[in-house]
Design an enzyme around this catalytic site. Sequence first.
Site, PDB file in Angstrom:
ATOM      1  N   GLU A  55     -22.514  15.105  -5.653  1.00  0.00           N
ATOM      2  CA  GLU A  55     -23.858  15.509  -6.054  1.00  0.00           C
ATOM      3  C   GLU A  55     -23.846  16.876  -6.736  1.00  0.00           C
ATOM      4  O   GLU A  55     -24.481  17.086  -7.775  1.00  0.00           O
ATOM      5  CB  GLU A  55     -24.783  15.573  -4.819  1.00  0.00           C
ATOM      6  CG  GLU A  55     -24.875  14.279  -4.035  1.00  0.00           C
ATOM      7  CD  GLU A  55     -23.876  14.192  -2.894  1.00  0.00           C
ATOM      8  OE1 GLU A  55     -24.281  13.766  -1.798  1.00  0.00           O
ATOM      9  OE2 GLU A  55     -22.701  14.560  -3.095  1.00  0.00           O
ATOM     10  N   THR A 199      15.120  -0.981  13.023  1.00  0.00           N
ATOM     11  CA  THR A 199      14.995  -1.763  11.791  1.00  0.00           C
ATOM     12  C   THR A 199      15.635  -1.037  10.620  1.00  0.00           C
ATOM     13  O   THR A 199      16.332  -1.641   9.793  1.00  0.00           O
ATOM     14  CB  THR A 199      13.510  -2.038  11.490  1.00  0.00           C
ATOM     15  OG1 THR A 199      12.971  -2.884  12.515  1.00  0.00           O
ATOM     16  CG2 THR A 199      13.333  -2.727  10.143  1.00  0.00           C
ATOM     17  N   ARG A 210       7.013  -3.550  -3.958  1.00  0.00           N
ATOM     18  CA  ARG A 210       7.639  -3.998  -5.200  1.00  0.00           C
ATOM     19  C   ARG A 210       7.008  -5.295  -5.708  1.00  0.00           C
ATOM     20  O   ARG A 210       6.604  -6.151  -4.920  1.00  0.00           O
ATOM     21  CB  ARG A 210       9.141  -4.222  -4.991  1.00  0.00           C
ATOM     22  CG  ARG A 210       9.876  -2.989  -4.486  1.00  0.00           C
ATOM     23  CD  ARG A 210      11.369  -3.233  -4.326  1.00  0.00           C
ATOM     24  NE  ARG A 210      11.674  -4.261  -3.345  1.00  0.00           N
ATOM     25  CZ  ARG A 210      11.712  -4.059  -2.023  1.00  0.00           C
ATOM     26  NH1 ARG A 210      11.436  -2.860  -1.542  1.00  0.00           N
ATOM     27  NH2 ARG A 210      12.032  -5.042  -1.201  1.00  0.00           N
ATOM     28  N   PRO A 273      10.172  -6.120  16.061  1.00  0.00           N
ATOM     29  CA  PRO A 273       9.465  -6.490  17.287  1.00  0.00           C
ATOM     30  C   PRO A 273       9.141  -5.324  18.216  1.00  0.00           C
ATOM     31  O   PRO A 273       8.080  -5.311  18.833  1.00  0.00           O
ATOM     32  CB  PRO A 273      10.434  -7.471  17.962  1.00  0.00           C
ATOM     33  CG  PRO A 273      11.217  -8.043  16.831  1.00  0.00           C
ATOM     34  CD  PRO A 273      11.397  -6.922  15.851  1.00  0.00           C
ATOM     35  N   ALA A 276       6.190  -3.289  16.564  1.00  0.00           N
ATOM     36  CA  ALA A 276       4.991  -4.131  16.510  1.00  0.00           C
ATOM     37  C   ALA A 276       4.409  -4.315  17.909  1.00  0.00           C
ATOM     38  O   ALA A 276       3.190  -4.180  18.113  1.00  0.00           O
ATOM     39  CB  ALA A 276       5.340  -5.483  15.897  1.00  0.00           C
TER      40      ALA A 276
END
Length: 349
Positions: A55, A199, A210, A273, A276
């Site tokens: 604004e 991982t 990608r 796993p 997660a």
Amino acid sequence: MTHSDIEHTAMGRALALAQRGPRGVNPQVGAVILSPSGDVIAEGWHRGTGTRHAEVDALSQLPAGAARGATAVVTLEPCNHTGHTGPCSEALIEVGIGRVVYAVDDPGLHSHGGADRLRAAGVDVAPGLRGDDGRALLDSWLTVQRLGRPHVTVKWAQSLDGRAAAADGTSQWITGPSAREDVHRRRSQADAIVAGTGTVLADDPALTARRPDGSLYEQQPVPVVLGARPIPDDAAVHRHPQPPVLHTDHDLPALLADLRVRGVQRLFVEGGPTVASAFVRAGLADELLVYVAPTLLGVGPDGADRPALGALGVRTITEQRRIAVASIQRLGDDLLIVAHPAPGAEETG
């Protein structure tokens, strides 16, 4: 065009202007100033922390007195607090704005109340114009305001019998090209992506977004590695366009608090796993993306098992984690299940 049509069109322009601003800690906001006759006389948008709000950015383009009796069309309720800048509601009152139309109420604990302040000063206020479009634009920011932390999407891929890998740990690839393309597209829409050190050490992922031809999306999530084990200097994550954020413990609330300060609104969890399960167990998974492949992996000859999720703290059926399925989509031979915590499930901040 009627006056209502003019305002509707101006809100569309304000929404487009808002998208020019950066996503981050602050909301993307656009503003259009209409003369009493309905002509656009100024436009503005918020360019990031410490800069003029939309604004005020628009008003700064007008000579003294030009905004008197004008209408301000804004995507978000004008703020009512002093932060890096002053209250927008006060700025609008000072220049003599006659009417303010906005799309979405400001949910901020300290910043809301601008509409009431404007009304108290005699300004005509009309909330909710194109509210659905405004909420869609501000979805992730509004979620952060509601939860007090980034929105968390937890993704995993699994076989039909619930395994994330074969008995020897190999997992590339359970799902097909269409599912993997969908994952990368969704990565590109996130502000950050998190994986555990297990991982990263086992699969050496780049944690980039990608396209099918291997080129990178313009929007790249910040890579976040969770865990205490050191990551080799030649790991692919170090070649990411953005430097990785390393968190050496599994304190998830602390991780989310740190990421919020860094401007992360949408976090994509793709860490195997263990990671997660940790987010689901802690009640921090706002959205689940489960890619199911038409294959069976079972248990290895030696009893080795690689389930897609680990311990969730469920001891009996009455403690099961109920979810609400939002959609099921076929991607090539695979299925994508999009789900959320069932209504009434506790959200954790």
